[in-house]
Design a protein around this motif. Structure first.
Motif, PDB file in Angstrom:
ATOM      1  N   GLN A  66       0.826  -1.208   0.000  1.00  0.00           N
ATOM      2  CA  GLN A  66       0.000   0.000   0.000  1.00  0.00           C
ATOM      3  C   GLN A  66       0.866   1.266   0.000  1.00  0.00           C
ATOM      4  O   GLN A  66       0.576   2.232  -0.705  1.00  0.00           O
ATOM      5  CB  GLN A  66      -0.925  -0.009   1.226  1.00  0.00           C
ATOM      6  CG  GLN A  66      -2.041  -1.042   1.132  1.00  0.00           C
ATOM      7  CD  GLN A  66      -2.925  -1.046   2.357  1.00  0.00           C
ATOM      8  OE1 GLN A  66      -2.649  -0.312   3.318  1.00  0.00           O
ATOM      9  NE2 GLN A  66      -3.986  -1.859   2.334  1.00  0.00           N
ATOM     10  N   LYS A  67       1.958   1.251   0.800  1.00  0.00           N
ATOM     11  CA  LYS A  67       2.871   2.396   0.789  1.00  0.00           C
ATOM     12  C   LYS A  67       3.498   2.594  -0.581  1.00  0.00           C
ATOM     13  O   LYS A  67       3.606   3.716  -1.085  1.00  0.00           O
ATOM     14  CB  LYS A  67       3.965   2.199   1.842  1.00  0.00           C
ATOM     15  CG  LYS A  67       3.459   2.308   3.278  1.00  0.00           C
ATOM     16  CD  LYS A  67       4.592   2.119   4.269  1.00  0.00           C
ATOM     17  CE  LYS A  67       4.101   2.231   5.709  1.00  0.00           C
ATOM     18  NZ  LYS A  67       5.207   2.028   6.683  1.00  0.00           N
ATOM     19  N   SER A  98       2.175   1.725  -3.355  1.00  0.00           N
ATOM     20  CA  SER A  98       1.122   2.240  -4.233  1.00  0.00           C
ATOM     21  C   SER A  98       0.945   3.748  -4.045  1.00  0.00           C
ATOM     22  O   SER A  98       0.807   4.496  -5.028  1.00  0.00           O
ATOM     23  CB  SER A  98      -0.186   1.501  -3.929  1.00  0.00           C
ATOM     24  OG  SER A  98      -1.238   2.031  -4.691  1.00  0.00           O
ATOM     25  N   GLU A  99       0.983   4.203  -2.786  1.00  0.00           N
ATOM     26  CA  GLU A  99       0.877   5.648  -2.547  1.00  0.00           C
ATOM     27  C   GLU A  99       2.050   6.410  -3.158  1.00  0.00           C
ATOM     28  O   GLU A  99       1.878   7.469  -3.759  1.00  0.00           O
ATOM     29  CB  GLU A  99       0.807   5.903  -1.041  1.00  0.00           C
ATOM     30  CG  GLU A  99      -0.478   5.388  -0.400  1.00  0.00           C
ATOM     31  CD  GLU A  99      -0.476   5.586   1.100  1.00  0.00           C
ATOM     32  OE1 GLU A  99       0.558   6.092   1.612  1.00  0.00           O
ATOM     33  OE2 GLU A  99      -1.481   5.234   1.760  1.00  0.00           O
ATOM     34  N   LYS A 100       3.266   5.820  -3.026  1.00  0.00           N
ATOM     35  CA  LYS A 100       4.431   6.486  -3.627  1.00  0.00           C
ATOM     36  C   LYS A 100       4.279   6.581  -5.140  1.00  0.00           C
ATOM     37  O   LYS A 100       4.549   7.619  -5.754  1.00  0.00           O
ATOM     38  CB  LYS A 100       5.690   5.700  -3.281  1.00  0.00           C
ATOM     39  CG  LYS A 100       6.059   5.728  -1.804  1.00  0.00           C
ATOM     40  CD  LYS A 100       7.288   4.872  -1.549  1.00  0.00           C
ATOM     41  CE  LYS A 100       7.648   4.835  -0.064  1.00  0.00           C
ATOM     42  NZ  LYS A 100       8.825   3.981   0.202  1.00  0.00           N
ATOM     43  N   LYS A 122       1.486   6.625  -6.807  1.00  0.00           N
ATOM     44  CA  LYS A 122       0.455   7.605  -7.143  1.00  0.00           C
ATOM     45  C   LYS A 122       1.001   9.022  -7.081  1.00  0.00           C
ATOM     46  O   LYS A 122       0.731   9.856  -7.957  1.00  0.00           O
ATOM     47  CB  LYS A 122      -0.716   7.457  -6.162  1.00  0.00           C
ATOM     48  CG  LYS A 122      -1.560   6.208  -6.415  1.00  0.00           C
ATOM     49  CD  LYS A 122      -2.716   6.138  -5.411  1.00  0.00           C
ATOM     50  CE  LYS A 122      -3.559   4.884  -5.655  1.00  0.00           C
ATOM     51  NZ  LYS A 122      -4.666   4.780  -4.667  1.00  0.00           N
ATOM     52  N   LYS A 123       1.824   9.336  -6.055  1.00  0.00           N
ATOM     53  CA  LYS A 123       2.398  10.685  -5.948  1.00  0.00           C
ATOM     54  C   LYS A 123       3.366  10.962  -7.084  1.00  0.00           C
ATOM     55  O   LYS A 123       3.387  12.065  -7.646  1.00  0.00           O
ATOM     56  CB  LYS A 123       3.101  10.831  -4.601  1.00  0.00           C
ATOM     57  CG  LYS A 123       2.127  10.859  -3.422  1.00  0.00           C
ATOM     58  CD  LYS A 123       2.844  11.121  -2.109  1.00  0.00           C
ATOM     59  CE  LYS A 123       1.848  11.201  -0.954  1.00  0.00           C
ATOM     60  NZ  LYS A 123       2.503  11.474   0.344  1.00  0.00           N
ATOM     61  N   SER A 180      12.957   6.979  -2.476  1.00  0.00           N
ATOM     62  CA  SER A 180      11.943   5.920  -2.376  1.00  0.00           C
ATOM     63  C   SER A 180      12.577   4.598  -1.960  1.00  0.00           C
ATOM     64  O   SER A 180      12.019   3.855  -1.151  1.00  0.00           O
ATOM     65  CB  SER A 180      11.228   5.762  -3.722  1.00  0.00           C
ATOM     66  OG  SER A 180      10.292   4.708  -3.662  1.00  0.00           O
TER      67      SER A 180
END
Length: 629
Positions: A319-320, A322-324, A326-327, A435
């Motif tokens: 999930q983390k 995925s958030e990275k 997306k940003k 990242s």
């Protein structure tokens, strides 16, 4: 069979048996030759007709009715053609069949005669077509006997018997369907017009039956039940019957010879079926091994399945990530929108410049028309031309300077674009590194309040606003330095922990080697104990043998003493009693030795079992310890 009857017949070797036959089979039909003295599994092996057959032939003829071959029964009369069995009674008058063949038709007679002639010549029976056209009685009998012996080499033709007496019984034994229409008196004049069509029909039927028999025996069909034709791997029931009949035939022959030992044939049959099952057993072993391997892998996978907590951690990490992503995607989309806006602005500026160029051209045309309409003197015109030339040169100089300035501007724009692309790549590398280190989009504690992201705004005219984000020198660089120092400390701690683990592993390896040495010593002790047990058992056996010999000797002495006592009276009764006491003592000594030997063997066996259990326990503990670490 009396050879004087067949002056036109040349016997030759029968390819389907070891005997002799009146008609040699074609040389192109190569069939395996059965063993000597053995009946064909089809129930029709050819043998040499002898006045007194050997005992083995008699035994085989006794066995033959047990072998039921449905196809040969249909050809040879339900097995009656295979051994000259009892003659069959003619069918009832209500079931008498009528011959439907056009026997009196001349073309049909010519066809039958040609078929008989071709078969006899192909089989080696020398006869001419005129001899078949005007047949004599001896030639007819030679052909008839030859065809019957071809169908059944053991048919019991009687020596000295008249042909009229054997003709119809032989056809009934072969189940000729129209035997009731034949008259033995016709054989006196075979070629007579009223009898020859029926007698030729008999020969033609026998020839067709011989052809069917030959084709069937050469077909290799399983119903022939020849054990030599049974393949290594077989499932046909007739193949099983062929092997079973061969076994019964051979063992029954041995039994008739007063031999009850069937070990050789039992081993042969076991080896035959074991050879049949080798491939299936190999496949079964392979599949069993694969099953055990897959079972072990399944158990291993089942035992090493990740727990729910690990799966939740992996889900949080995903999930983390995925958030990275997306940003990062939002940042690239904002950069794309900025580039689209910049392109639209440049297109608008280009359109404005085109409009301005058109206005200047129109003004120039207006000024040219105005000059043409004015009245000027030559001096003014010359002055104006001079001024115009001067202005033109100045204009050209200015255009050259503008072109050079434009080139410089273009070069600077290319450099700026390249630098911007390089800066974007550096920022991408910087972001990817953040990242990978877990510092993007938000760093770990204690740097969670610091934003380390940087963005490039290449459309900004202010150099201070080209790079947006925290201050590199005051915030980002010190933060990254502190993160690097923390990572170095963690790495040093991990290396120290790795050294400790390696030391513990070396200690465990040393302990394993020591345990292996101890196990080797225990195995040596167990071997020595086994050898001692064997020595004790051998010594006990030797003592038991000596005691048995002594007991036997004492028993003999006792018998002699008893005999002497009976012969000489009761004077030696005391000696007999003393010998009896000695005998009892020896028997008790033998019993004690046996009990001691059994106790020693049981004790050694118990010690060996205890040693094996102890070794197994140590090995299991070592394995559990190794798997736990």
């Amino acid at each position: 069979m009396d050879s004087r009857r067949y002056s036109v017949m040349q016997p030759s070797k029968d390819p389907l048996g070891n005997g002799r036959s009146g008609i040699p089979m074609p040389s192109t039909l190569k069939k395996p030759t059965p063993s000597s003295g053995r009946m064909s599994l089809a129930g029709s092996a050819m043998r040499a007709p002898n006045p007194m057959p050997p005992p083995s032939t008699l035994r085989q003829s006794m066995l033959r009715p047990q072998h039921a071959n449905p196809l040969l029964q249909s050809l040879c009369g339900a097995g009656q053609c295979g051994g000259g069995g009892p003659m069959l009674a003619p069918p009832p008058s209500s079931q008498v069949a009528k011959d439907s063949r056009p026997l009196r038709d001349r073309p049909y007679q010519a066809k039958m005669r040609q078929d008989v002639y071709n078969y006899l010549n192909e089989s080696g029976f020398e006869i001419s077509m005129p001899a078949l056209t005007s047949m004599q009685g001896k030639d007819y009998r030679a052909i008839f006997d030859t065809l019957v012996l071809t169908l059944d080499s053991s048919y019991p033709f009687k020596d000295g018997a008249r042909f009229e007496e054997e003709f119809v019984p032989a056809l009934r034994a072969l189940r000729y369907p129209f035997a009731h229409q034949l008259d033995p008196k016709w054989l006196a004049a075979v070629a007579s017009p009223h009898s020859w069509p029926y007698l030729l029909g008999v020969l033609h039927w026998l020839v067709e039956l011989c052809k069917m028999r030959t084709d069937y025996l050469c077909s290799g069909h399983p119903t022939i039940q020849n054990p030599e034709h049974v393949p290594e791997e077989f499932d046909d029931p007739f193949d099983h019957k062929a092997l079973a009949f061969q076994y019964l035939e051979e063992t029954y022959t041995l039994w008739l010879d007063l031999q009850d030992d069937f070990t050789e044939w039992n081993q042969a049959m076991e080896g035959r079926y074991q050879k049949r099952n080798e491939r299936v057993q190999a496949e079964l072993d392979q599949q069993t091994e694969e099953l055990s391997k897959l079972t072990g892998e399944y158990s291993k996978l089942k035992s090493t399945a990740p727990s729910i907590g690990e799966l939740k951690k992996q889900n949080e990490l995903f999930q983390k990530d995925s958030e990275k992503l997306k940003k990062i995607l939002e940042r690239y989309e904002s950069r794309r929108d900025k580039l689209i806006e910049q392109i639209a602005f440049e297109k608008a500026e280009l359109a404005k410049g085109s409009e301005l160029l058109e206005q200047l051209k129109s003004e120039l045309d207006k000024l040219g028309e105005t000059v043409k309409t004015q009245n000027l003197t030559p001096e003014e015109v010359i002055k104006m031309n001079t001024d115009r030339e001067t202005l033109s040169r100045n204009l050209e100089d200015l255009k050259a300077k503008i072109a050079e300035s434009h080139k410089v501007v273009m070069t600077l724009e290319v450099n700026v674009t390249n630098r911007a692309a390089a800066v974007e790549e550096a920022l991408d590398t910087y972001t990817n590194m953040l990242s990978s280190l877990g510092l993007y989009p938000s760093p770990q504690e204690p740097w969670q309040d610091i934003d380390l992201t940087l963005e490039l705004n290449s459309a900004s005219s202010n150099p201070q606003q080209l790079l947006s984000g925290s201050d590199i020198r005051k915030i980002i660089k010190p933060t990254l330095s502190s993160v690097a120092e923390t990572k170095r400390l963690e790495r040093a701690a991990l290396e120290n922990e790795s050294v400790k683990v390696n030391n513990e592993l070396d200690q465990l390896t040393t302990e394993c080697k020591n345990l292996d040495y101890e196990i080797g010593e225990l195995e040596k002790k167990a071997t020595a104990l086994n050898e001692q047990g064997d020595d004790l058992r051998d010594a006990a056996q030797q003592e038991a043998q000596v005691a048995s010999a002594e007991a036997s000797r004492l028993e003999r002495d006792l018998n002699h003493a008893r005999t002497a006592a009976i012969a000489n009276g009761l004077g030696v009764k005391s000696r007999l009693q003393a010998l009896q006491f000695s005998y009892k003592e020896q028997v008790e000594a033998v019993s004690r030795l046996k009990e001691n030997t059994v106790r020693a063997i049981l004790k050694n066996s118990q010690e060996i079992a205890t040693f094996k259990q102890e070794v197994s326990r140590h090995l299991q503990e070592l394995r559990d310890f190794a798997e736990a670490n």
